[in-house]
Design an enzyme around this catalytic site. Structure first.
Site, short mmCIF file in Angstrom:
data_model
loop_
_atom_site.label_atom_id
_atom_site.label_comp_id
_atom_site.label_asym_id
_atom_site.label_seq_id
_atom_site.Cartn_x
_atom_site.Cartn_y
_atom_site.Cartn_z
N LYS A 163 0.86 -1.18 0.00
CA LYS A 163 0.00 0.00 0.00
C LYS A 163 0.89 1.24 0.00
CE LYS A 163 -3.63 2.37 2.54
NZ LYS A 163 -4.60 2.28 3.63
N ARG A 216 -10.84 9.81 2.01
CA ARG A 216 -10.72 10.45 3.34
C ARG A 216 -11.87 11.40 3.59
NH1 ARG A 216 -4.08 11.08 3.14
NH2 ARG A 216 -3.70 8.83 2.99
N LYS A 247 1.29 9.91 5.79
CA LYS A 247 1.38 8.50 6.20
C LYS A 247 2.67 7.84 5.69
CE LYS A 247 -3.64 7.91 6.73
NZ LYS A 247 -4.80 6.98 6.60
N LYS A 285 -2.17 -1.44 -3.87
CA LYS A 285 -3.05 -0.27 -3.78
C LYS A 285 -2.24 1.00 -3.83
CE LYS A 285 -6.15 1.81 -0.48
NZ LYS A 285 -6.49 1.87 0.90
N SER A 301 -10.36 5.54 -4.52
CA SER A 301 -11.31 6.64 -4.66
C SER A 301 -10.87 7.69 -5.68
CB SER A 301 -11.54 7.29 -3.30
OG SER A 301 -10.31 7.72 -2.74
N TYR A 318 -15.31 0.80 -6.82
CA TYR A 318 -16.58 1.46 -6.53
C TYR A 318 -17.55 1.30 -7.69
CZ TYR A 318 -13.74 3.32 -2.79
OH TYR A 318 -12.91 3.41 -1.70
C1 PBG Z 1 -7.30 3.52 5.56
C2 PBG Z 1 -7.68 3.23 4.17
C3 PBG Z 1 -7.53 4.13 3.11
C4 PBG Z 1 -8.13 3.53 2.01
C5 PBG Z 1 -8.59 2.27 2.39
N1 PBG Z 1 -8.29 2.10 3.75
C6 PBG Z 1 -6.99 5.51 3.07
C7 PBG Z 1 -5.69 5.84 3.66
O1 PBG Z 1 -4.80 5.00 3.84
O2 PBG Z 1 -5.53 7.02 3.96
C8 PBG Z 1 -8.23 4.19 0.66
C9 PBG Z 1 -9.30 3.72 -0.25
C10 PBG Z 1 -9.61 4.65 -1.37
O3 PBG Z 1 -8.97 5.70 -1.57
O4 PBG Z 1 -10.55 4.33 -2.09
N2 PBG Z 1 -6.65 2.61 6.29
#
Ligand code: PBG
Length: 332
Positions: free
Chosen positions: A202, A212, A225, A256, A282, A321
């Site tokens: 990730k 978010r 992060k 991801k 997203s 989605y």
């Molecule tokens: C948080 C999490 C995130 C997503 C899935 N789980 C966001 C992040 O790490 O800030 C993102 C999913 C998306 O953007 O569709 N643990």
């Protein structure tokens, strides 16, 4: 394997593109409803379906509406649904205790789906960000994201979700050692059939912006992060993370975001041959929808093309989605 091609005109590669029938016949990859995992957002209330401005077409649903949506997804043949909570700001604390409350939004939604649509697999997200006052996936102590105390909290969260009936646990936190800790705890608690789909690779990505907003974490997040999510410049590191998670007991792995990381999907699948998933996140969804709504691209075509790209790269499935829309299209 190096493809061989005869000299022209023995080879006219256009021959096998000449009609829909022939194109169907020689198609190398297929996208099917069985490849889809549908991420959904849960909020409190009853009878609520609330649009999310930065994700046109996506809704936050109350638990009853989530159960109805799961039933619909099951009827469409979508194999799995993945739950994310929009947590009331008053429930966000420094110790994140709401994360393992057996009656929190997610655990209530799991039970509601299991009774309404028992044949769809329920996947959860394990990370502290929806419950953390500072928006981070782990505990923050003196400005640092602490690893081991976070893992203990994630284990409690995992057990509460398994107890509620989750089929697939999805750790998205990127802490070290969490897969082994979660696997051990699940085995000891008698949840030996509960699977782990690890968000192994990730990346610290700008593509998560709209998510978010959707979970109400944008305002809360302090800093970034980057001390736990991966550097977008790295690729070998993704293989080490996948290897490590498999060794610790992950059943399936995820990369991801999606489209910008297809090289990683391909390397992971060819290196390990394990069930491999990508998350079309997203920001990817929002970009396609925004351009489509402006009439700048054909949204349906780009949606299908982007999802086929994951299959071509070697993924077994995709979190998207678009899942219900794609399922409807593929079913007609
Ligand atoms: C948080 C999490 C995130 C997503 C899935 N789980 C966001 C992040 O790490 O800030 C993102 C999913 C998306 O953007 O569709 N643990």
């Amino acid at each position: 394997m190096t493809p061989t091609v005869a000299a022209f005109p023995a080879a006219r590669l256009r021959r096998t593109r000449s009609s829909p029938a022939i194109r169907n016949l020689v198609r190398e990859n297929n996208l099917s409803v069985g490849d889809l995992i549908w991420p959904v957002f849960v909020r409190d209330g009853t009878g609520v379906e609330e649009p999310i401005a930065s994700m046109p077409g996506v809704l936050r649903r109350s638990v009853d509406k989530i159960a109805a949506a799961a039933l619909e997804a099951q009827a469409l043949g979508i194999p799995a649904i993945c739950l994310f909570p929009y947590t009331d700001p008053s429930l966000k604390t420094e110790d994140c205790a709401e994360a393992w409350n057996p009656d929190n939004l997610i655990n209530r939604a799991i039970r509601a789906i299991k009774s309404a649509a028992p044949d769809i697999a329920v996947m959860t997200d394990v990370a502290l960000d929806p419950y953390n006052i500072n928006g981070h996936d782990g505990y923050v102590v003196n400005g640092e994201i602490v690893n081991d105390a976070t893992v203990e909290a994630l284990v409690k969260m995992t057990l509460a979700q398994a107890e509620a009936g989750a089929d697939i646990i999805g750790p998205s936190d990127m802490m070290d050692g969490r897969i082994a800790a979660m696997r051990n705890a699940l085995e000891q608690a008698g949840h030996s059939t509960v699977m782990i789909l690890s968000y192994s690779a990730k990346y610290a990505s700008g593509y998560y912006g709209p998510f978010r907003d959707a979970v109400g974490a944008s305002g809360a997040l302090t800093g970034d992060k980057k001390t736990y999510q991966m550097d977008p410049a790295n690729s070998d590191e993704a293989l080490r993370l996948v290897q490590r998670d498999l060794n610790e007991g992950a059943d399936m792995v995820m990369i991801k975001p999606g489209i910008a990381y297809l090289d990683i999907c391909h390397r992971v699948k060819t290196s390990f041959g394990v069930p491999t998933f990508a998350y079309q996140v997203s920001g990817e969804y929002a970009m396609i929808q925004a351009a489509a709504l402006n009439g700048w691209i054909n949204g349906e075509q780009v949606m299908l093309e982007s999802l086929m790209a994951f299959k071509r790269a070697g993924c077994d499935g995709v979190l998207t989605y678009f899942a219900p829309e794609v399922a409807r299209l593929l079913n007609t």
